[in-house]
Motif scaffolding. Sequence first.
Motif, PDB file in Angstrom:
ATOM      1  N   ASP A 266       6.050  16.441   7.871  1.00 33.04           N
ATOM      2  CA  ASP A 266       4.636  16.776   8.025  1.00 33.04           C
ATOM      3  C   ASP A 266       3.850  15.514   8.342  1.00 33.04           C
ATOM      4  N   PRO A 267       3.010  15.525   9.384  1.00 28.48           N
ATOM      5  CA  PRO A 267       2.303  14.299   9.762  1.00 28.48           C
ATOM      6  C   PRO A 267       1.277  13.829   8.734  1.00 28.48           C
ATOM      7  N   ALA A 268       0.658  14.749   7.998  1.00 24.76           N
ATOM      8  CA  ALA A 268      -0.302  14.322   6.972  1.00 24.76           C
ATOM      9  C   ALA A 268       0.413  13.550   5.863  1.00 24.76           C
ATOM     10  N   VAL A 269       1.558  14.057   5.434  1.00 22.82           N
ATOM     11  CA  VAL A 269       2.347  13.351   4.427  1.00 22.82           C
ATOM     12  C   VAL A 269       2.782  11.994   4.967  1.00 22.82           C
ATOM     13  N   ALA A 270       3.235  11.979   6.229  1.00 25.77           N
ATOM     14  CA  ALA A 270       3.683  10.723   6.833  1.00 25.77           C
ATOM     15  C   ALA A 270       2.549   9.707   6.888  1.00 25.77           C
ATOM     16  N   SER A 271       1.325  10.153   7.199  1.00 26.41           N
ATOM     17  CA  SER A 271       0.194   9.224   7.277  1.00 26.41           C
ATOM     18  C   SER A 271      -0.090   8.588   5.918  1.00 26.41           C
ATOM     19  N   ILE A 272      -0.098   9.411   4.862  1.00 24.16           N
ATOM     20  CA  ILE A 272      -0.353   8.877   3.525  1.00 24.16           C
ATOM     21  C   ILE A 272       0.761   7.920   3.109  1.00 24.16           C
ATOM     22  N   ALA A 273       2.009   8.325   3.377  1.00 24.75           N
ATOM     23  CA  ALA A 273       3.147   7.498   2.977  1.00 24.75           C
ATOM     24  C   ALA A 273       3.180   6.179   3.745  1.00 24.75           C
ATOM     25  N   TRP A 274       2.929   6.224   5.047  1.00 23.32           N
ATOM     26  CA  TRP A 274       2.902   4.980   5.823  1.00 23.32           C
ATOM     27  C   TRP A 274       1.778   4.067   5.356  1.00 23.32           C
ATOM     28  N   ARG A 275       0.670   4.660   4.926  1.00 28.25           N
ATOM     29  CA  ARG A 275      -0.431   3.830   4.416  1.00 28.25           C
ATOM     30  C   ARG A 275      -0.020   3.126   3.129  1.00 28.25           C
ATOM     31  N   ALA A 276       0.658   3.857   2.242  1.00 34.12           N
ATOM     32  CA  ALA A 276       1.158   3.231   1.010  1.00 34.12           C
ATOM     33  C   ALA A 276       2.148   2.120   1.338  1.00 34.12           C
ATOM     34  N   ALA A 277       3.034   2.380   2.307  1.00 33.52           N
ATOM     35  CA  ALA A 277       3.999   1.348   2.712  1.00 33.52           C
ATOM     36  C   ALA A 277       3.278   0.121   3.258  1.00 33.52           C
ATOM     37  N   GLY A 278       2.273   0.351   4.089  1.00 38.21           N
ATOM     38  CA  GLY A 278       1.537  -0.765   4.673  1.00 38.21           C
ATOM     39  C   GLY A 278       0.830  -1.609   3.637  1.00 38.21           C
ATOM     40  N   ILE A 279       0.246  -0.962   2.629  1.00 31.59           N
ATOM     41  CA  ILE A 279      -0.435  -1.712   1.570  1.00 31.59           C
ATOM     42  C   ILE A 279       0.564  -2.577   0.819  1.00 31.59           C
ATOM     43  N   GLY A 280       1.717  -2.000   0.485  1.00 35.97           N
ATOM     44  CA  GLY A 280       2.736  -2.778  -0.211  1.00 35.97           C
ATOM     45  C   GLY A 280       3.235  -3.946   0.617  1.00 35.97           C
ATOM     46  N   LEU A 281       3.446  -3.731   1.903  1.00 30.42           N
ATOM     47  CA  LEU A 281       3.908  -4.802   2.792  1.00 30.42           C
ATOM     48  C   LEU A 281       2.855  -5.893   2.930  1.00 30.42           C
ATOM     49  N   ARG A 282       1.591  -5.489   3.015  1.00 30.06           N
ATOM     50  CA  ARG A 282       0.512  -6.478   3.091  1.00 30.06           C
ATOM     51  C   ARG A 282       0.452  -7.315   1.818  1.00 30.06           C
ATOM     52  N   MET A 283       0.612  -6.668   0.682  1.00 31.63           N
ATOM     53  CA  MET A 283       0.537  -7.383  -0.595  1.00 31.63           C
ATOM     54  C   MET A 283       1.679  -8.379  -0.769  1.00 31.63           C
ATOM     55  N   THR A 284       2.809  -8.127  -0.133  1.00 33.06           N
ATOM     56  CA  THR A 284       3.948  -9.046  -0.236  1.00 33.06           C
ATOM     57  C   THR A 284       4.001 -10.024   0.935  1.00 33.06           C
ATOM     58  N   GLY A 285       2.922 -10.078   1.728  1.00 30.53           N
ATOM     59  CA  GLY A 285       2.810 -11.077   2.782  1.00 30.53           C
ATOM     60  C   GLY A 285       3.484 -10.734   4.092  1.00 30.53           C
ATOM     61  N   ARG A 286       4.000  -9.539   4.226  1.00 29.47           N
ATOM     62  CA  ARG A 286       4.680  -9.141   5.464  1.00 29.47           C
ATOM     63  C   ARG A 286       3.667  -8.469   6.388  1.00 29.47           C
ATOM     64  N   LEU A 287       2.793  -9.286   6.953  1.00 28.08           N
ATOM     65  CA  LEU A 287       1.634  -8.750   7.663  1.00 28.08           C
ATOM     66  C   LEU A 287       2.017  -8.012   8.942  1.00 28.08           C
ATOM     67  N   ASP A 288       2.971  -8.520   9.701  1.00 27.92           N
ATOM     68  CA  ASP A 288       3.379  -7.827  10.926  1.00 27.92           C
ATOM     69  C   ASP A 288       3.967  -6.460  10.605  1.00 27.92           C
ATOM     70  N   ASP A 289       4.813  -6.399   9.565  1.00 30.21           N
ATOM     71  CA  ASP A 289       5.384  -5.116   9.153  1.00 30.21           C
ATOM     72  C   ASP A 289       4.295  -4.184   8.623  1.00 30.21           C
ATOM     73  N   ALA A 290       3.312  -4.760   7.924  1.00 30.33           N
ATOM     74  CA  ALA A 290       2.204  -3.947   7.425  1.00 30.33           C
ATOM     75  C   ALA A 290       1.423  -3.326   8.578  1.00 30.33           C
ATOM     76  N   LEU A 291       1.152  -4.122   9.598  1.00 27.73           N
ATOM     77  CA  LEU A 291       0.433  -3.598  10.760  1.00 27.73           C
ATOM     78  C   LEU A 291       1.211  -2.487  11.440  1.00 27.73           C
ATOM     79  N   ASP A 292       2.524  -2.646  11.538  1.00 30.08           N
ATOM     80  CA  ASP A 292       3.354  -1.582  12.121  1.00 30.08           C
ATOM     81  C   ASP A 292       3.247  -0.301  11.295  1.00 30.08           C
ATOM     82  N   ALA A 293       3.290  -0.450   9.971  1.00 26.27           N
ATOM     83  CA  ALA A 293       3.189   0.721   9.095  1.00 26.27           C
ATOM     84  C   ALA A 293       1.824   1.402   9.237  1.00 26.27           C
ATOM     85  N   PHE A 294       0.765   0.611   9.307  1.00 23.60           N
ATOM     86  CA  PHE A 294      -0.567   1.196   9.467  1.00 23.60           C
ATOM     87  C   PHE A 294      -0.724   1.851  10.838  1.00 23.60           C
TER      88      PHE A 294
END
Length: 213
Positions: free
Chosen positions: A45-73
């Motif tokens: 489901d795309p709505a679930v995927a959007s929420i999940a990718w946002r959570a992934a992006g926040i976690g990646l940003r917090m651990t300094g993986r900014l390029d991966d975070a941008l991809d997730a967002f």
Amino acid sequence: MAGVGSSDAHLNGWLQRASALLDEVDRAPETTAAAAAELAHTAGDPAVASIAWRAAGIGLRMTGRLDDALDAFDEAVAAAERCDDLQLAGLARTSRAAPRFITGDMTGGLDDLRFALAHLEGGDRGVAVFQHAQYLDVIEDPTATDEFDRAVSLLRGSPPHVKYLGHALANRGLHHTMYGRFDEARSDLAAARAIWDALGLEALAATVEHNLG
């Protein structure tokens, strides 16, 4: 009909799991990012995927993986667009604005916030206003004070957006410090610390405690 009910149950379960990962990411960013990315890949489901990718992006940003975070967002925004959900798109773009600013993409970050401010209300809008206040603070725009005030007011609404209220108060406190408003700074930092303590976010509480001196 049984098949429809089963499908709805699966969707509700995915949505609850994705929302839970958003709540958990501040406590365990690395493991939450991995779990959220897995959910985004497997949920149908795309709505679930959007929420999940946002959570992934926040976690990646917090651990300094900014390029991966941008991809997730980027994935979070694309998924929201697939289901024509302007609110989810606004939330994803609010989250994407932060790493865009950090990596020097000021135009992209501001574009994201303009979209978010056009489509979000209440506490969700408050998060976007807070991001904009941070941008104004970085470029030393004196209107940052008013923007922080507006963000805090929106985040204190009904229902309050407690986690981001803590972030907004902490950042407004540091902003007050820069301009010599030390009483206001101590008040905001103490309020932020109380929020982090109540939420069990010990690392953030410790950071605020350090700034309080």
